[in-house]
Design an enzyme around this catalytic site. Structure first.
Site, PDB file in Angstrom:
ATOM      1  CB  SER A  58      -2.181  -9.380   3.452  1.00  0.00           C
ATOM      2  OG  SER A  58      -1.595  -9.524   2.419  1.00  0.00           O
ATOM      3  CE  LYS A  74      -0.722  -5.565   1.543  1.00  0.00           C
ATOM      4  NZ  LYS A  74      -0.771  -7.115   1.528  1.00  0.00           N
ATOM      5  CB  SER A 131      -5.139  -6.913   0.727  1.00  0.00           C
ATOM      6  OG  SER A 131      -4.014  -7.340   1.502  1.00  0.00           O
TER       7      SER A 131
END
Length: 397
Positions: A66, A69, A126
């Site tokens: 993640s 991102k 997230s």
């Protein structure tokens, strides 16, 4: 007539305020001990100068989970800054975005949420679904947005990075490196809204509605380590535990990236140890505050003769505690400053030296176009400069 000439010369001087300074990357490793023994890859970097204080397999390509991102958020913030979108714009959720698994804010197909709130969901919780919804909003399709991500990575010098999606869910040929993520982290730190969000430990979305959603930050260091206000955690079974973190104390901002940690507790402890090392060893010294005049230069044969070069952000140097900032010297090198000059053209550079060694390099780049002056303009400029140019706007360096 003389007053008119004076105004014309000053207009040429003020045009230089639209020049900016790009920090060059200085790559030097300071720490001798392994500050992240359990990480597969790690980097500790001074955010102000880009100086690497510790590295471990920094260019090894690994799944970033993640942490991906960060690029999604960067492209959204850049689009806001360019006026292409606003934080108030409604984002409609597609079937594809709503179908994302993993961490999410449980968006439903057809639901609308502002860019601001979507971004908050990505930064704090997230959210995979919000990441894809933003990608589709900005790129039209997630596939097109991914092409934008890879192009931006190339521009930032992220040589060991390739994205396949906007949220970091497992995908073949989706990878990055600790050093590349540190570069990305430095870039996103230009947007204070991101650390405002990533520095929040808990918050809500859809307040006042029938479906309020409680956001809890996946980065626990925000709560437990002084100065931490971001940036992004990551975990998949393949990537293991990853973290791109930032912390600031007394003007010194650091970026720490670890990848492939065995568990969240070890990940957080090693990042905290990296921060402890840097805060104990170093301090930050400001060379130029935002808006300070860096130099005043004449542009030969230009329709605007004099350019005032200002810092568009604070310019700092990293100093070991106990050192004197005066031991660092500035050395200027200029290209041939003659019109025409195009946006993006390099004007020169400043090198920061200590004991004859370059420790940091700053590039001066034009963001304006300077056309070649005609004869009458040149005559007016020459007369105006002699009679009216203030001392503080006369050529320096």
């Amino acid at each position: 007539m003389l007053k008119k000439l004076s105004r014309m010369v000053l207009a040429g001087c003020l045009l230089g305020a639209s020049l900016f300074i790009c920090l060059g990357h200085t790559y030097a490793v300071e720490a001798e001990q392994d500050l992240a023994p359990h990480a597969v890859s790690a980097v500790l970097m001074d955010a102000g100068t880009g100086k690497v204080l510790f590295e471990k397999n920094p260019h090894l390509s690994l799944p970033p989970a993640s942490i991906t991102k960060l690029m999604t958020m960067l492209l959204v913030m850049e689009a806001v800054g360019q006026g292409k979108i606003t934080l108030k714009d409604p984002v409609r959720v597609s079937e594809h975005a709503a179908s994302m698994g993993g961490t999410q804010i449980f968006l439903e197909p057809g639901e609308q949420m502002s860019v601001h709130d979507m971004l908050k969901g990505v930064a704090i919780a997230s959210a995979n679904d919000a990441s894809v919804a933003l990608a589709e909003f900005l790129g039209g399709t997630e596939g097109n947005f991914v092409r934008m991500m890879n192009e931006r990575a190339r521009q930032l010098g992220m040589k060991n990075t390739h994205f396949q999606n906007a949220n970091g869910l497992p995908a073949k040929n989706h990878y990055s490196s600790a050093y590349d993520i540190a570069l990305l982290s430095r870039e996103i730190l230009k947007y204070p809204l991101i650390t405002k969000f990533t520095g929040i430990y808990q918050d809500y979305l859809r307040q006042g509605s029938k479906k309020p959603f409680w956001l809890v930050n996946t980065n626990k260091l925000v709560r437990y380590y002084q100065g931490v206000d971001g940036l992004k955690t990551g975990y998949t079974s393949e990537a293991r535990f990853c973290l791109a973190a930032t912390a600031k104390r007394e003007g010194l901002r650091l970026v720490s990236v670890v990848m492939g940690e065995p568990d969240a507790k070890t990940r957080n402890a090693e990042v905290a140890g990296m921060f402890d090392y840097a805060f104990n060893q170093y301090t930050s010294h400001t060379l130029y505050k935002k808006g300070d005049v860096v130099a005043v230069k004449k542009i030969e044969k230009g329709d605007h003769r004099t350019l005032v070069i200002r810092a568009n952000q604070p310019i700092t140097i990293l100093v070991k505690k106990g050192e004197h900032p005066q031991s660092y010297k500035k050395k200027w090198t200029w290209t041939t400053l003659q019109a025409p000059i195009k946006p993006g053209q390099s004007l020169g550079k400043i090198q920061i030296e200590k004991e004859g060694q370059v420790v940091q390099e700053l590039e001066l780049v034009s963001t304006v176009e300077i056309k070649r002056a005609n004869l009458w303009t040149s005559i007016k400029q020459a007369i105006g400069e002699v009679l009216f140019l203030p001392d503080e706007l006369k050529e320096t360096e």
